[in-house]
Structure formats: C-alpha cells, structure tokens
Scaffold this active site. Structure first.
Site, PDB file in Angstrom:
ATOM      1  N   SER A  31      13.567  65.637  47.284  1.00 39.06           N
ATOM      2  CA  SER A  31      14.797  65.373  46.727  1.00 39.06           C
ATOM      3  C   SER A  31      15.238  66.099  45.546  1.00 39.06           C
ATOM      4  CB  SER A  31      14.488  63.681  46.329  1.00 39.06           C
ATOM      5  OG  SER A  31      14.291  63.012  47.248  1.00 39.06           O
ATOM      6  N   HIS A  62      19.519  65.476  50.871  1.00 33.82           N
ATOM      7  CA  HIS A  62      18.727  66.390  51.620  1.00 33.82           C
ATOM      8  C   HIS A  62      19.854  66.785  52.623  1.00 33.82           C
ATOM      9  CE1 HIS A  62      14.773  64.674  51.006  1.00 33.82           C
ATOM     10  NE2 HIS A  62      15.427  63.809  50.480  1.00 33.82           N
ATOM     11  N   HIS A  84      11.587  61.382  56.617  1.00 37.42           N
ATOM     12  CA  HIS A  84      10.610  60.334  55.883  1.00 37.42           C
ATOM     13  C   HIS A  84      10.508  59.191  57.100  1.00 37.42           C
ATOM     14  CE1 HIS A  84      12.963  62.349  52.596  1.00 37.42           C
ATOM     15  NE2 HIS A  84      11.724  62.024  51.856  1.00 37.42           N
ATOM     16  N   TYR A  86      10.387  56.102  56.137  1.00 36.76           N
ATOM     17  CA  TYR A  86      11.180  55.034  56.005  1.00 36.76           C
ATOM     18  C   TYR A  86      12.541  54.903  56.232  1.00 36.76           C
ATOM     19  CZ  TYR A  86      13.100  57.913  52.233  1.00 36.76           C
ATOM     20  OH  TYR A  86      13.755  58.881  51.172  1.00 36.76           O
ATOM     21  N   GLU A  87      12.949  56.208  56.914  1.00 35.31           N
ATOM     22  CA  GLU A  87      14.259  56.318  57.485  1.00 35.31           C
ATOM     23  C   GLU A  87      14.180  56.021  59.056  1.00 35.31           C
ATOM     24  OE1 GLU A  87      16.225  60.366  56.544  1.00 35.31           O
ATOM     25  OE2 GLU A  87      14.218  60.838  56.081  1.00 35.31           O
ATOM     26  N   ALA A 114       9.505  64.635  44.796  1.00 39.20           N
ATOM     27  CA  ALA A 114       9.712  63.841  43.678  1.00 39.20           C
ATOM     28  C   ALA A 114       8.814  62.608  43.742  1.00 39.20           C
ATOM     29  CB  ALA A 114      11.323  63.322  43.779  1.00 39.20           C
ATOM     30  N   MET A 212       7.010  58.851  48.537  1.00 36.42           N
ATOM     31  CA  MET A 212       7.229  58.513  49.843  1.00 36.42           C
ATOM     32  C   MET A 212       7.086  59.595  51.077  1.00 36.42           C
ATOM     33  SD  MET A 212      10.172  55.731  49.214  1.00 36.42           S
ATOM     34  CE  MET A 212      10.332  55.060  47.483  1.00 36.42           C
ATOM     35  N   SER A 213       6.309  60.669  50.793  1.00 32.80           N
ATOM     36  CA  SER A 213       6.550  61.876  51.439  1.00 32.80           C
ATOM     37  C   SER A 213       5.118  62.545  51.625  1.00 32.80           C
ATOM     38  CB  SER A 213       7.710  62.728  51.284  1.00 32.80           C
ATOM     39  OG  SER A 213       7.233  63.371  50.105  1.00 32.80           O
ATOM     40  N   ASN A 236      10.268  59.993  37.366  1.00 32.01           N
ATOM     41  CA  ASN A 236      10.378  58.801  36.855  1.00 32.01           C
ATOM     42  C   ASN A 236       8.897  58.088  36.571  1.00 32.01           C
ATOM     43  OD1 ASN A 236      10.609  58.297  39.835  1.00 32.01           O
ATOM     44  ND2 ASN A 236       9.791  56.513  39.230  1.00 32.01           N
ATOM     45  N   HIS A 248      17.416  55.529  42.433  1.00 34.36           N
ATOM     46  CA  HIS A 248      17.233  57.043  42.952  1.00 34.36           C
ATOM     47  C   HIS A 248      18.243  57.843  42.281  1.00 34.36           C
ATOM     48  CE1 HIS A 248      16.752  59.591  46.176  1.00 34.36           C
ATOM     49  NE2 HIS A 248      18.249  59.991  46.589  1.00 34.36           N
TER      50      HIS A 248
HETATM   51  N1  HPA Z   1       7.784  55.886  43.798  1.00 38.13           N
HETATM   52  C1  HPA Z   1       7.868  56.251  45.118  1.00 38.13           C
HETATM   53  N2  HPA Z   1       8.526  57.251  45.316  1.00 38.13           N
HETATM   54  C2  HPA Z   1       9.031  57.934  44.354  1.00 38.13           C
HETATM   55  C3  HPA Z   1       9.312  57.544  43.156  1.00 38.13           C
HETATM   56  C4  HPA Z   1       8.525  56.378  42.900  1.00 38.13           C
HETATM   57  O1  HPA Z   1       8.410  55.802  41.572  1.00 38.13           O
HETATM   58  N3  HPA Z   1       9.910  58.374  42.361  1.00 38.13           N
HETATM   59  C5  HPA Z   1      10.295  59.248  43.290  1.00 38.13           C
HETATM   60  N4  HPA Z   1       9.898  59.064  44.649  1.00 38.13           N
END
Ligand code: HPA
Length: 278
Positions: A31, A62, A84, A86-87, A114, A212-213, A236, A248
């Site tokens: 990302s 993306h 992903h 989750y998609e 990320a 998440m990847s 973050n 996001h």
């Molecule tokens: N959690 C999960 N996936 C992420 C995060 C997070 O805090 N930040 C960026 N991708």
C-alpha cells in the site's frame, strides 16, 4: 497436469510473450509504496486483466498491473498491487502471481508491505527487515494437492526470509544512513484492523509488526525455493498503543512520507543483490 498448474502456465506464457527481457528479481509492493514501479526504465506494463486467470486488484492504492523493465540496473518484474485474502480472493489467488514469477524463471523476490507497529519502540515511518513471520491461523496457500513442480508437500519455513538478503538490507541501510529495524511480522487476515487485545497477544507471542499480507506470498515463494527479502514500512502504531483511531488514510499518508527514503533503499539493495538461482 493439475488444473492449477495449467492455469499458472498459461498466465506465465502470456507474460513471457509480453516481456522484452528475462526478469531476475520479482517485486511485490505494498500500500502506498507502488511508486517504485513508476521509476522502472523501458517499462513493459501488463494490466492484470490481460493475463489469463490472473486475479484483479480492487483496493485503493493498488494499481493492478505487472511492470517489467530495469530498476537500479537489474531486470525486475513488479507486481504493482497485490491480492489480499480480505478482498475475497482464495489463498491460491493470493499466491498466484508468485508462482507465475517462479515459472518465468524468477528465483529472487522482494516483498514490501505497510504494517502496524506492535513493538512499542517502533515509530510510524520506521522500516523493518522481516526476519520471520507468524501466521497461526487461516488457510495455507499450499493446502490441497501439492504442486510438485514447485516444491515438496511439507515445506520447511525455517529460513523463508533469506538470511543473506536480510543482511544485505541492514548493511545497505547502514551505508545510506537509514535507520532500519528487524523483527517478526504477524499476519492477520483483516480487513478490520486488530483489536487492542489482539495486539497485546501478538506482542506476547513475539511479533514486532502486524499486517494483512506477505505471509501467504512468502510461504508460496519458500515452497518454490525462492530467495526472499521482506521489508515492512511501519505506517502506524497498531491498535491500542496510541489514543487516535486507525485509518487507511494514515497508512497511505505515512507510506507517502517515507517513499523517497524507501525507494532509495530499495534501489541500493537491488544493485547489491547477488542473484543466484535457488
Ligand atoms: N494492522 C494490520 N495491517 C496494517 C496495519 C495495522 O495496524 N497498518 C498497515 N497495515
């Protein structure tokens, strides 16, 4: 031939027809970090929709294309926009591009993502070399009939993140004066960010970052005998560490802020990367 193998071959054949040179290093960009793909010289752009059986990317940030060409003097093939779980993709879809890369003769893979910082000594904007991952639930991308052409049924993940490449990343960062962390990436399926309690649990289990990847793709790459370097951008602090909510937008914004440092680092790593077939 197994049907999955046939689809992978068809996809690889199409990509091979379009490429003008043999890629040495595959790259999967996370990302907000896809900017490197825009720096490729003499790029060959292959939208995912033009590749048979290839999944199509949906997430904001993306782009959804393969980019072949030269970056930092290396022949690269970049997956600009990954898939992903989750998609709604199956784990097999998530790792489809990695297997296509392997069929194209690529044995070296750079993966970026990320991630949220779980280790409280990290700060947003930090980069982290992935030393290992935790993926303790969810379906494995290797579940189902084993594709023997890639690797064995029971795959060893003890050095899934190639130690020499971790070393290369740390050394290169030091030469450039970029501070870089190293740690364990915990894979969570999303799409919700984690709960504060999950983050405390992950910290107790030894995780430094969460995302998440990556873990599925690296599992498939390891199965296929590929050498892997993974780098997380801590965009973050993970849930519950700071008072503000997670968004996001914050993930994208931090990615944007570090992208020059990040792309410098990646370019230098690429030039020092000794490509040996695994
Ligand atoms: N959690 C999960 N996936 C992420 C995060 C997070 O805090 N930040 C960026 N991708």
């Amino acid at each position: 031939m197994h049907d999955d193998m046939k689809k992978l071959q068809e996809a690889a054949d199409r990509v091979r027809q379009k490429l003008s040179s043999q890629p040495e290093i595959g790259m999967i960009l996370g990302s907000g970090l896809g900017v490197l793909a825009d720096e490729v010289e003499d790029p060959v752009l292959i939208p995912y929709g033009e590749i048979p059986h290839f999944p199509v990317s949906t997430v904001e940030g993306h782009a959804g294309q393969l980019v072949g060409g030269t970056l930092a003097g290396r022949q690269v093939l970049i997956l600009q926009g990954r898939f992903h779980y989750y998609e709604g993709y199956s784990m097999k879809d998530v790792v489809f591009p990695v297997r296509v890369m392997k069929l194209l003769g690529i044995s070296n893979l750079l993966v970026t993502n990320a991630a949220g910082g779980v280790n409280t000594s990290f700060s947003p904007g930090d980069l982290m070399v992935i030393a290992d991952h935790i993926k303790f639930h969810d379906e494995s991308p290797l579940r189902g009939p084993n594709l023997d052409a890639f690797g064995p049924r029971f795959n060893d993940l003890s050095a899934a993140y190639t130690p020499e490449l971790q070393h290369l990343a740390v050394e290169t960062a030091a030469q450039l004066g970029i501070s870089i962390k190293a740690g364990v990436y915990a894979y969570m399926p999303g799409p919700s960010f984690e709960t504060p309690a999950e983050i405390r649990m992950l910290r107790m289990l030894g995780a430094d970052a969460v995302g998440m990847s990556t873990a599925p793709e690296v599992t498939a790459a390891s199965h296929a005998g590929m050498r892997v370097l993974g780098i997380s951008c801590i965009t973050n602090m993970a849930a519950g560490i700071l008072p503000q909510p997670l968004t996001h937008a914050e993930v994208m914004e931090t990615g944007r802020q570090v992208r020059d440092v990040f792309s410098n680092l990646i370019r230098s790593i690429l030039s020092g990367w000794e490509v040996s077939s695994a």
